[in-house]
Design an enzyme around this catalytic site. Structure first.
Site, PDB file in Angstrom:
ATOM      1  N   SER A 144     -26.525 -16.056 -19.216  1.00 53.25           N
ATOM      2  CA  SER A 144     -25.153 -15.794 -19.649  1.00 53.25           C
ATOM      3  C   SER A 144     -24.542 -17.011 -20.321  1.00 53.25           C
ATOM      4  CB  SER A 144     -24.281 -15.357 -18.454  1.00 53.25           C
ATOM      5  OG  SER A 144     -23.101 -14.725 -18.889  1.00 53.25           O
TER       6      SER A 144
ATOM      7  N   LYS B  59     -26.374  -6.392 -18.046  1.00 55.62           N
ATOM      8  CA  LYS B  59     -25.597  -7.635 -18.083  1.00 55.62           C
ATOM      9  C   LYS B  59     -24.600  -7.731 -16.937  1.00 55.62           C
ATOM     10  CE  LYS B  59     -24.402 -11.550 -19.900  1.00 55.62           C
ATOM     11  NZ  LYS B  59     -24.033 -12.033 -18.548  1.00 55.62           N
TER      12      LYS B  59
ATOM     13  N   SER C 281     -18.150 -11.563 -18.770  1.00 50.39           N
ATOM     14  CA  SER C 281     -19.307 -11.806 -19.638  1.00 50.39           C
ATOM     15  C   SER C 281     -20.047 -10.551 -20.089  1.00 50.39           C
ATOM     16  CB  SER C 281     -20.300 -12.742 -18.949  1.00 50.39           C
ATOM     17  OG  SER C 281     -19.848 -14.078 -19.026  1.00 50.39           O
TER      18      SER C 281
ATOM     19  N   LYS D 296     -20.586 -10.066 -23.754  1.00 51.08           N
ATOM     20  CA  LYS D 296     -21.731 -10.572 -24.519  1.00 51.08           C
ATOM     21  C   LYS D 296     -22.661  -9.453 -24.998  1.00 51.08           C
ATOM     22  CE  LYS D 296     -21.335 -15.010 -22.274  1.00 51.08           C
ATOM     23  NZ  LYS D 296     -21.559 -15.742 -21.030  1.00 51.08           N
TER      24      LYS D 296
END
Length: 305
Positions: free
Chosen positions: A124, A241, A63, A66
């Site tokens: 997320s 993140k 992820s 992203k």
């Protein structure tokens, strides 16, 4: 921790790049030992490498993908962060089918692009990533728009000189295994994204409460918690993140500011991603606070990634 599709990925063996920078008053004497299979740390002001481990070895990044999703959106000409987007059932169906992390966006709700960025980066939300790809891609069908958006992700990677990065996904869930990056490339991407004030504001937020209009004209309240437990745990941490996948392992892209210095780092496939991040940050700042760090707990029911 979210479930991710296992994705085989062809990885080219890279050169070990364990950096041993010249000692300076702003750095600890010895480079840290980290659990991550790949790692990178840079000075945000100059882009100078401070530490690296297998910096150019290609790995899946889950992820943390992203970050590029947000970067493409924020780079749109004439972007209106208050533009309303209607949530489609397809976004929810996708999350269910993939067992993916979610912002629990409800079908028919009208949310702003700004809210979608919070939904993307804090819990997320793969549903939020899908909504953004569908909104900012071009084409007559949803699949065409998503393909177009992923094309924009790859073009931006090329524009930024990320020569060892490729995307086949808007959220990190890769069916073909062609979604990969390197620690160096991902740190460069994060540095680029952090130039946007909206991005900086979003990724440093530990919790947000947002209100959306439902399909019947009512109001729905969304409460999202940031999966990045480094926030509120390491002094000065301000992003960025998390990511976790079957093949990617635990990943973290992180940033912290102390005084007038900001450093940005990446760990990929780390058994102790927060411990690694804290040790790397200490190395960048010339401090020794990692050993006493206590992780901020996530509330029951909050997304994990």
């Amino acid at each position: 921790m979210t479930l991710r599709k296992a994705a085989a990925i062809a990885v080219t063996a890279g050169t070990v790049l364990l950096a041993t920078p010249l000692a300076s008053p702003a750095q600890a004497a010895n480079a840290p030992t980290v659990s991550a299979k790949g790692a990178y740390l840079l000075d945000n002001a100059t882009g100078t490498k401070l530490f690296s481990k297998y910096a150019d070895y290609k790995r899946p990044m889950a992820s943390t993908t992203k970050i590029m999703t947000a970067r493409v959106v924020l780079g749109q000409t004439g972007l209106d962060l208050d533009r309303k987007v209607t949530i489609r059932q397809a976004y929810r169906d996708y999350v269910t089918a993939e067992g993916a992390s979610t912002a629990d966006l409800r079908t028919g709700d009208r949310v702003t692009v700004r809210q979608l960025l919070y939904a993307l980066m804090l819990p997320s939300g793969c549903d939020a990533a899908y909504a953004l790809a569908d909104t900012f891609g071009t084409g007559d069908t949803r699949s065409a728009r998503v393909k177009s958006f992923i094309g924009k992700m790859n073009k931006k990677a090329a524009d930024l000189g990320l020569t060892n990065t490729h995307f086949d996904s808007f959220d990190g869930i890769s069916a073909a295994g062609a979604n990969y990056t390197t620690p160096r490339d991902l740190a460069k991407l994060a540095r680029s994204a952090m130039k946007y004030s909206t991005f900086r504001t979003v990724v440093k937020t530990t919790k947000t409460v947002r209100y959306a209009t439902t399909s019947t004209g009512g109001t729905r309240t969304y409460t999202w918690y940031n999966t990045n437990q480094l926030l509120g745990s390491y002094s000065g941490a301000n992003g960025i993140k998390t990511g976790t996948g079957t093949s990617a392992g635990p990943c973290l892209v992180f940033s912290a500011t102390r005084g007038d210095k900001t450093v940005i780092g990446v760990v990929l496939n780390a058994t102790s991603r927060y411990g690694d991040a804290a040790k790397m940050l200490d190395y960048g700042f010339g401090t020794s606070t990692a050993s006493s760090m206590q992780l901020r707990p996530l509330p029951t029911g909050a997304q994990r990634d």
